[in-house]
Design a protein around this motif. Structure first.
Motif, PDB file in Angstrom:
ATOM      1  N   UNK A 245       0.826  -1.206   0.000  1.00 10.53           N
ATOM      2  CA  UNK A 245       0.000   0.000   0.000  1.00 10.53           C
ATOM      3  C   UNK A 245       0.858   1.252   0.000  1.00 10.53           C
ATOM      4  N   UNK A 246       1.941   1.214   0.747  1.00 14.02           N
ATOM      5  CA  UNK A 246       2.846   2.365   0.772  1.00 14.02           C
ATOM      6  C   UNK A 246       3.370   2.682  -0.621  1.00 14.02           C
ATOM      7  N   UNK A 247       3.834   1.641  -1.349  1.00 15.57           N
ATOM      8  CA  UNK A 247       4.431   1.889  -2.659  1.00 15.57           C
ATOM      9  C   UNK A 247       3.381   2.239  -3.700  1.00 15.57           C
ATOM     10  N   UNK A 248       2.187   1.688  -3.588  1.00 16.37           N
ATOM     11  CA  UNK A 248       1.133   2.081  -4.519  1.00 16.37           C
ATOM     12  C   UNK A 248       0.783   3.555  -4.341  1.00 16.37           C
ATOM     13  N   UNK A 249       0.811   4.027  -3.114  1.00 18.35           N
ATOM     14  CA  UNK A 249       0.563   5.457  -2.873  1.00 18.35           C
ATOM     15  C   UNK A 249       1.700   6.327  -3.402  1.00 18.35           C
ATOM     16  N   UNK A 250       2.869   5.723  -3.600  1.00 21.29           N
ATOM     17  CA  UNK A 250       4.017   6.460  -4.132  1.00 21.29           C
ATOM     18  C   UNK A 250       4.117   6.374  -5.651  1.00 21.29           C
ATOM     19  N   UNK A 251       3.111   5.789  -6.303  1.00 19.99           N
ATOM     20  CA  UNK A 251       3.099   5.784  -7.759  1.00 19.99           C
ATOM     21  C   UNK A 251       3.587   4.511  -8.412  1.00 19.99           C
ATOM     22  N   UNK A 252       3.666   3.422  -7.645  1.00 20.95           N
ATOM     23  CA  UNK A 252       4.075   2.124  -8.202  1.00 20.95           C
ATOM     24  C   UNK A 252       2.821   1.298  -8.479  1.00 20.95           C
ATOM     25  N   UNK A 253       2.743   0.724  -9.661  1.00 23.98           N
ATOM     26  CA  UNK A 253       1.622  -0.146 -10.007  1.00 23.98           C
ATOM     27  C   UNK A 253       1.954  -1.573  -9.592  1.00 23.98           C
ATOM     28  N   UNK A 255       0.263  -5.111  -9.751  1.00 24.44           N
ATOM     29  CA  UNK A 255      -0.863  -5.752 -10.430  1.00 24.44           C
ATOM     30  C   UNK A 255      -1.660  -6.634  -9.477  1.00 24.44           C
ATOM     31  N   UNK A 256      -0.962  -7.373  -8.619  1.00 29.73           N
ATOM     32  CA  UNK A 256      -1.629  -8.250  -7.655  1.00 29.73           C
ATOM     33  C   UNK A 256      -0.865  -8.189  -6.338  1.00 29.73           C
ATOM     34  N   UNK A 273       6.054  -0.969 -12.831  1.00 30.52           N
ATOM     35  CA  UNK A 273       4.990  -1.969 -12.746  1.00 30.52           C
ATOM     36  C   UNK A 273       5.579  -3.263 -12.191  1.00 30.52           C
ATOM     37  N   UNK A 274       4.940  -3.795 -11.159  1.00 31.13           N
ATOM     38  CA  UNK A 274       5.338  -5.073 -10.576  1.00 31.13           C
ATOM     39  C   UNK A 274       4.250  -6.093 -10.873  1.00 31.13           C
ATOM     40  N   UNK A 275       4.623  -7.150 -11.589  1.00 31.27           N
ATOM     41  CA  UNK A 275       3.672  -8.203 -11.929  1.00 31.27           C
ATOM     42  C   UNK A 275       3.675  -9.288 -10.846  1.00 31.27           C
ATOM     43  N   UNK A 276       2.640 -10.127 -10.804  1.00 32.01           N
ATOM     44  CA  UNK A 276       2.532 -11.149  -9.753  1.00 32.01           C
ATOM     45  C   UNK A 276       3.762 -12.053  -9.692  1.00 32.01           C
ATOM     46  N   UNK A 277       4.071 -12.449  -8.467  1.00 27.78           N
ATOM     47  CA  UNK A 277       5.219 -13.319  -8.251  1.00 27.78           C
ATOM     48  C   UNK A 277       6.531 -12.574  -8.120  1.00 27.78           C
ATOM     49  N   UNK A 278       6.485 -11.246  -8.113  1.00 26.81           N
ATOM     50  CA  UNK A 278       7.710 -10.462  -7.938  1.00 26.81           C
ATOM     51  C   UNK A 278       8.127 -10.481  -6.474  1.00 26.81           C
ATOM     52  N   UNK A 279       9.413 -10.738  -6.227  1.00 25.31           N
ATOM     53  CA  UNK A 279       9.984 -10.745  -4.881  1.00 25.31           C
ATOM     54  C   UNK A 279      11.181  -9.808  -4.885  1.00 25.31           C
ATOM     55  N   UNK A 280      11.101  -8.739  -4.113  1.00 22.87           N
ATOM     56  CA  UNK A 280      12.183  -7.747  -4.013  1.00 22.87           C
ATOM     57  C   UNK A 280      12.693  -7.762  -2.582  1.00 22.87           C
ATOM     58  N   UNK A 294       6.476 -11.114 -14.556  1.00 26.66           N
ATOM     59  CA  UNK A 294       6.093 -11.883 -13.366  1.00 26.66           C
ATOM     60  C   UNK A 294       7.186 -12.854 -12.913  1.00 26.66           C
ATOM     61  N   UNK A 295       7.019 -13.375 -11.694  1.00 30.59           N
ATOM     62  CA  UNK A 295       7.864 -14.452 -11.166  1.00 30.59           C
ATOM     63  C   UNK A 295       9.342 -14.098 -11.250  1.00 30.59           C
TER      64      UNK A 295
END
Length: 466
Positions: A245-253, A255-256, A273-280, A294-295
């Motif tokens: 939620x923090x990063x979405x409020x900062x302008x990051x999309x 997806x899931x 844009x971060x697609x599902x399965x992304x691990x940072x 993704x992934x």
């Protein structure tokens, strides 16, 4: 006006059924105790004390000098744990906050509000409370008509009416230090467990006609604590929601968000844009306008603007702007991927520097190498960097062409503009603009297969007759 914090982290946490101390279990890639220290350090406190007991060496090592250490040699209750910290309390400390090392979701803002409420009200103690839908198993906070705390009653000791109370004790308190020390000295282990309960200090303060106030927490999720691995997973989920939620409020999309995992120390640029399965994880930094997933898993990576990383893994490396990585690529530690580079499917890069505009499109291994600009590395190319004992370097100059299925036997230097023929095994230096081929000459025998097949048939017929 001094302020101290005491963090209770002595108990092993047997319900975790783990060899690791409870507060060392990680939430979003960081031990729980460090989440709490991160929040406390935002408050400019005069002193932070962590009470340790079992596996104290491991807990101290994780803390790494960020707090003073008090030792509770024998675990005789929460009150006893705070007593162990009293000798370390500074004389000028007016307010002491007490909290637990297994509640990593607590925020600095909430702790600050609790401290301020105690000081502004001049209460002997202030209890952080929460109104929960299901208070089963939790201590109820009993208030008087003025909203002041009269006592905290555990469920096993509560009356039928008290069990209907939904206001619970979070176990986080702000005390007037002088009153805390005096109340701790009066604690008695007069209970079935034979322990010294910190909650009993509130009753003692009320007996002394001292004011004990309550502050309701704004977000009930903050008080979630961990006693087993099921609760650890719940806390992890809550923390991940908070981070996404923090990063979405900062302008990051994202997806899931439910299938995206971002560490607390990660930084992400806008319009990425971060697609599902992304691990940072770790100290990963992602620039603006990137596409990740993704992934994809990136650990301690630095990724510049407008990079695309798809279904790949990267550790401790740099990817410059406009580069493309993946799918199914592996960037190992110590690598530098230049601007506009293409690292394609099933390519592994290890401790190598890849110059800008170079293409390694598929099925290649580049290890311990420096590859220049605008180089083309074909399918199946391998830098043979290990001789069974030591690793060796490969140098490839700008604008070179390395054909498919070329073996580069390191140590090796390839000059600028060189051309290495497909299928070659290159063992010697190739000069600038040099042409190298290292494979056997092709031998073609006309009509050989026809006569070979006839001879096989004749032989098979002879064998049957025999």
């Amino acid at each position: 006006m001094g302020r101290s914090a005491i963090v209770l982290a002595a108990g092993l946490g047997t319900r975790m059924k783990s060899k690791r101390h409870k507060v060392l279990h990680e939430v979003c890639g960081k031990p729980m105790i460090l989440h709490i220290l991160d929040e406390l350090e935002q408050l400019d406190l005069d002193q932070i004390i962590v009470v340790v007991g079992q596996q104290r060496e491991a807990v101290q090592a994780a803390i790494g000098g960020r707090a003073e250490i008090a030792v509770q040699s024998e675990q005789l209750g929460t009150g006893h744990a705070v007593q162990a910290a009293v000798p370390l309390l500074r004389q000028d400390v007016e307010t002491t906050i007490v909290l637990y090392g297994d509640a990593p979701l607590i925020r600095a803002q909430t702790i600050s509000a609790l401290l301020s409420e105690r000081e502004q009200s001049q209460a002997a103690a202030c209890v952080l409370t929460a109104d929960v839908a299901n208070p089963k198993g939790l201590g109820r906070v009993i208030l008087d008509d003025s909203g002041h705390v009269t006592r905290v009653v555990e469920e096993k000791d509560a009356t039928a009416d008290e069990k209907h109370i939904h206001l619970i004790n979070t176990g986080i308190y702000a005390f007037d230090t002088i009153h805390l020390v005096r109340a701790l000295a009066r604690l008695q282990p007069d209970n079935a467990q034979g322990e010294y309960y910190l909650t009993d200090t509130l009753s003692i303060l009320r007996e002394e006609c001292q004011h004990v106030c309550a502050l309701p927490v704004e977000d009930v999720d903050e008080i979630a604590s961990v006693n087993d691995l099921v609760q650890l997973a719940d806390v992890e989920r809550l923390m991940r929601v908070r981070i996404c939620q923090r990063w979405m409020r900062e302008g990051v999309t994202i997806v899931n968000p439910e299938h995206t995992y971002i560490g607390l120390d990660v930084t992400i640029g806008r319009d990425t844009i971060l697609y599902p399965g992304t691990i940072l994880e770790g100290k990963t930094v992602i620039g603006d306008e990137c596409i990740i997933g993704p992934n994809t898993r990136l650990v301690n990576m630095t990724v510049s603007d407008r990079v695309k990383v798809e279904q790949s893994v990267g550790y401790d490396s740099l990817i410059e702007g406009f580069a493309q990585v993946g799918p199914f690529a592996y960037i190992r530690p110590g690598s530098e991927i230049g601007a506009r580079v293409k690292i394609g499917d099933f390519v592994e890069i290890k401790k190598s520097k890849i110059g800008e505009d170079t293409k390694i499109s598929h099925l290649a291994y580049v290890g311990d190498a420096t590859v220049g600009k605008r180089v083309n590395i074909g399918c199946g190319v391998i830098t043979v960097n290990y001789d069974g004992k030591e690793k060796h370097q490969t140098l490839i100059g700008d604008d070179s062409f390395v054909g498919s299925n070329v073996n580069l036997i390191a140590p090796l230097s390839i000059g600028e503009g060189a051309y290495l023929c497909a299928g070659s095994t290159i063992t010697d230096e190739v000069p600038t603009d040099g042409f190298a081929i290292g494979r056997n000459r092709q031998v073609t025998k006309a009509d050989y297969v026809k006569s070979w097949r006839k001879s096989r048939l004749d032989k098979d017929s002879g064998d049957e007759e025999a």
